[in-house]
Structure formats: structure tokens, C-alpha cells
Design a protein around this motif. Structure first.
Motif, mmCIF file in Angstrom:
data_model
loop_
_atom_site.group_PDB
_atom_site.id
_atom_site.type_symbol
_atom_site.label_atom_id
_atom_site.label_comp_id
_atom_site.label_asym_id
_atom_site.label_seq_id
_atom_site.Cartn_x
_atom_site.Cartn_y
_atom_site.Cartn_z
ATOM 1 N N UNK A 57 -17.637 11.182 13.512
ATOM 2 C CA UNK A 57 -17.063 9.909 13.938
ATOM 3 C C UNK A 57 -18.164 8.866 14.073
ATOM 4 N N UNK A 58 -17.835 7.647 13.706
ATOM 5 C CA UNK A 58 -18.735 6.532 13.928
ATOM 6 C C UNK A 58 -17.974 5.472 14.700
ATOM 7 N N UNK A 59 -18.702 4.695 15.463
ATOM 8 C CA UNK A 59 -18.105 3.591 16.197
ATOM 9 C C UNK A 59 -18.564 2.303 15.550
ATOM 10 N N UNK A 60 -17.616 1.464 15.196
ATOM 11 C CA UNK A 60 -17.927 0.194 14.560
ATOM 12 C C UNK A 60 -17.580 -0.914 15.536
ATOM 13 N N UNK A 94 -18.683 -3.986 7.021
ATOM 14 C CA UNK A 94 -18.126 -5.194 6.444
ATOM 15 C C UNK A 94 -18.071 -5.076 4.934
ATOM 16 N N UNK A 95 -17.773 -6.186 4.284
ATOM 17 C CA UNK A 95 -17.672 -6.178 2.830
ATOM 18 C C UNK A 95 -18.694 -7.120 2.201
ATOM 19 N N UNK A 107 -12.000 9.324 4.302
ATOM 20 C CA UNK A 107 -12.825 10.341 3.662
ATOM 21 C C UNK A 107 -13.957 9.575 2.996
ATOM 22 N N UNK A 108 -15.008 10.247 2.623
ATOM 23 C CA UNK A 108 -16.142 9.557 2.010
ATOM 24 C C UNK A 108 -15.754 8.872 0.707
ATOM 25 N N UNK A 109 -14.736 9.381 0.018
ATOM 26 C CA UNK A 109 -14.280 8.736 -1.216
ATOM 27 C C UNK A 109 -13.759 7.322 -0.965
ATOM 28 N N UNK A 110 -13.335 7.031 0.262
ATOM 29 C CA UNK A 110 -12.791 5.710 0.603
ATOM 30 C C UNK A 110 -13.855 4.732 1.102
ATOM 31 N N UNK A 111 -15.046 5.226 1.404
ATOM 32 C CA UNK A 111 -16.107 4.372 1.937
ATOM 33 C C UNK A 111 -16.815 3.663 0.783
ATOM 34 N N UNK A 112 -17.009 2.360 0.955
ATOM 35 C CA UNK A 112 -17.702 1.562 -0.066
ATOM 36 C C UNK A 112 -18.955 0.966 0.576
ATOM 37 N N UNK A 113 -20.076 1.122 -0.096
ATOM 38 C CA UNK A 113 -21.328 0.501 0.318
ATOM 39 C C UNK A 113 -21.566 -0.684 -0.611
ATOM 40 N N UNK A 114 -22.142 -1.754 -0.085
ATOM 41 C CA UNK A 114 -22.418 -2.941 -0.887
ATOM 42 C C UNK A 114 -23.925 -3.160 -0.944
#
Length: 163
Positions: A57-60, A94-95, A107-114
Motif C-alpha cells: 500500500x502507498x499513501x498519496x 499525478x499525470x 495492479x502494476x499494469x495500471x500504473x503509469x510513470x511519466x
């Protein structure tokens, strides 16, 4: 008075967002582990090369500019959190450029890094993450894992796709 305050906040946000974060000197795992032992590393730019993985878990927290309050993303030797964990890096949610986007549950498949240009990357992409070593050199060292180190760590991260 309110208007001046809002203008000051907007200016600070624009300056911090447009800040050109340069690439750092690439270091390996052992070199990274020793960065907080040397006073002269304070304020210098370094980089690690690895794959991001969120294994819990991460807290944003929205709207936080303090790097110590940003989610800490683990970077590993291989995709999927495999191999040795190289480092934990503070990355804003953020984006925008040098951020990551994750739904509330994911899931990690849904995480996007910019990356630094705002181009999307997946956790399977090898990344070079540059950072400023932000050490509290005005106070004494502490002992951590039998090593004498300064408080502090990475800040001002920049993400680039590794070659």
C-alpha cells in the motif's frame, strides 16, 4: 491581500514545475548505499537505473510539495519487483512530468510513470531516475545499520527511459 497570496502560490508552483531537473551521475547499488555517508554529496545530482515496483500500500497526499511526504517508489534490478531493491525514490502522484499515476486500487499494469518529457512509461520499462542528494549536514551523523550517515536522502527526482 488574498489576491497577492494566490499570485505568490501560483508563481511558486510554476517555478517548481518548470524547474529543469538535470540528469545525475549514474551510481550502482553499493555507491548509492554510501551516498549519505559523505558530506560533499549534499546537493549533488546522482541517478540509479532500474524498474519501478509498488509492492504494498502507498499513501498519496495531494498538493504536497515536500519530498519527504511523497510516495516512496521502490526501484529494482528487474521488472516486477524482482532482484535486489536498488533504492526508494520520492515521486509525486499525478499525470505530469516526472510523476506516476495509479488508481485508488490497482495492479502494476495500471500504473503509469511519466518521464521528464511527459511521455508514459510502464513498470516493465527500464528507467534512469536522477535525484538530488539532500542531506542534513548541519547536524551530526547518526548510526544506521552499523554505518555513520547523515539524515536525508533523494529529492527532486527526474525520470528518463534508460537506454
Amino acid at each position: 491581500m488574498k489576491r497577492m497570496f494566490l499570485v505568490a502560490i501560483a508563481s511558486a508552483i510554476l517555478v517548481s514545475c518548470s524547474q529543469n531537473k538535470e540528469k545525475g551521475q549514474v551510481v550502482n547499488f553499493e555507491q548509492y548505499q554510501a551516498l549519505n555517508q559523505v558530506k560533499e554529496n549534499n546537493g549533488k545530482r546522482f541517478a540509479i537505473v532500474g524498474y519501478p515496483f509498488i509492492d504494498g500500500d502507498i499513501t498519496v497526499r495531494g498538493g504536497v510539495s515536500n519530498d519527504s511526504q511523497l510516495p516512496q517508489i521502490g526501484f529494482y534490478e528487474a521488472p516486477g519487483g524482482k532482484g535486489k531493491m536498488l533504492a526508494l525514490m520520492p515521486i509525486a502522484n499525478g499525470t505530469g512530468k516526472n510523476e506516476f499515476d495509479a488508481p485508488e486500487t490497482f495492479t502494476m499494469d495500471q500504473v503509469v510513470f511519466y518521464d521528464n518529457e511527459g511521455k508514459p512509461l510502464k513498470y516493465t520499462d527500464k528507467m534512469e531516475v536522477s535525484f538530488t542528494m539532500d542531506l542534513q549536514v548541519d547536524r551530526g551523523k547518526t548510526t544506521f545499520n552499523e554505518r555513520s550517515v547523515y539524515y536525508g536522502g533523494p529529492s527532486e527526482t527526474r525520470i528518463d527511459k534508460a537506454k
